[in-house]
Design an enzyme around this catalytic site. Structure first.
Site, PDB file in Angstrom:
ATOM      1  N   GLU A 109       1.009   3.806   1.940  1.00 14.31           N
ATOM      2  CA  GLU A 109       1.558   4.161   3.254  1.00 14.31           C
ATOM      3  C   GLU A 109       2.728   3.250   3.638  1.00 14.31           C
ATOM      4  O   GLU A 109       3.729   3.725   4.164  1.00 14.31           O
ATOM      5  CB  GLU A 109       0.476   4.075   4.341  1.00 14.31           C
ATOM      6  CG  GLU A 109      -0.674   5.038   4.157  1.00 14.31           C
ATOM      7  CD  GLU A 109      -1.840   4.452   3.372  1.00 14.31           C
ATOM      8  OE1 GLU A 109      -2.967   4.957   3.532  1.00 14.31           O
ATOM      9  OE2 GLU A 109      -1.638   3.490   2.588  1.00 14.31           O
ATOM     10  N   HIS A 164       0.849  -1.191   0.000  1.00 10.42           N
ATOM     11  CA  HIS A 164       0.000   0.000   0.000  1.00 10.42           C
ATOM     12  C   HIS A 164       0.886   1.243   0.000  1.00 10.42           C
ATOM     13  O   HIS A 164       2.061   1.187   0.394  1.00 10.42           O
ATOM     14  CB  HIS A 164      -0.894   0.008   1.233  1.00 10.42           C
ATOM     15  CG  HIS A 164      -1.938  -1.062   1.237  1.00 10.42           C
ATOM     16  ND1 HIS A 164      -3.016  -1.040   2.094  1.00 10.42           N
ATOM     17  CD2 HIS A 164      -2.070  -2.202   0.501  1.00 10.42           C
ATOM     18  CE1 HIS A 164      -3.777  -2.101   1.881  1.00 10.42           C
ATOM     19  NE2 HIS A 164      -3.223  -2.824   0.926  1.00 10.42           N
ATOM     20  N   CYS A 169      -2.190  -0.382   7.518  1.00  7.15           N
ATOM     21  CA  CYS A 169      -1.388   0.834   7.361  1.00  7.15           C
ATOM     22  C   CYS A 169      -1.428   1.700   8.617  1.00  7.15           C
ATOM     23  O   CYS A 169      -0.412   2.245   9.039  1.00  7.15           O
ATOM     24  CB  CYS A 169      -1.860   1.621   6.144  1.00  7.15           C
ATOM     25  SG  CYS A 169      -1.494   0.774   4.587  1.00  7.15           S
TER      26      CYS A 169
END
Length: 156
Positions: free
Chosen positions: A54, A52, A85
């Site tokens: 992040e 992801h 995250c």
């Protein structure tokens, strides 16, 4: 560097990701006014469900500093962090996380989201991370529309 400037960088990085056939998420991290990283989601490119925006930005920022804690860092992410995250941001000890679109917006776009708002996770977990929503939220929601019009749009 303030949260709005940082979010504009995250949005630009998400747009770069969309152009590369990735999903519409971007993240930027700064510490003491210095930009450490800007990354987009690379789940599809890396065949890594944890890639992801992040997580990618945290990894890059930690490499930049040569340490795994980012005490007091400022984070801007185009969408409310998922539980994975948000936990990673907590563990990195960032100071503040600003986000634009919500988990509900991602779900409407077709992503398989867990119905655990980041604020609830922080509260239940006793985290001191400051979470601020609605940062350039209109621009962040528009990323989903741009992405959905792409022939490469794939949810997970």
């Amino acid at each position: 560097m303030d949260s709005t400037e940082l979010m504009k960088l995250a949005i630009a990085k998400a747009e770069e990701g969309i152009a590369q056939g990735q999903s519409p998420f971007g993240c930027a991290i700064a510490l003491d006014g210095e930009l450490l990283s800007t990354c987009h989601n690379t789940v599809l490119a890396t065949i890594d469900i944890t890639a992801h925006a992040e997580i990618n930005a945290l990894r890059a920022a930690c490499r930049e500093l040569g340490r795994y804690l980012l005490d007091g860092a400022l984070v801007a992410t185009t969408c409310e962090p998922c539980p994975m995250c948000m936990a990673a941001l907590h563990w990195a000890r960032v100071g503040s996380v600003y986000y634009g679109a919500s988990i509900a917006d991602a779900e409407v776009a077709g992503f398989n989201e867990l119905s655990m708002p980041a604020a609830e996770l922080l509260h239940v977990g006793g985290s001191s991370v400051r979470l601020v929503g609605d940062t350039l939220s209109g621009e962040c929601r528009q990323l989903f529309a741009r992405w959905q019009s792409s022939p490469a749009a794939t949810t997970y």
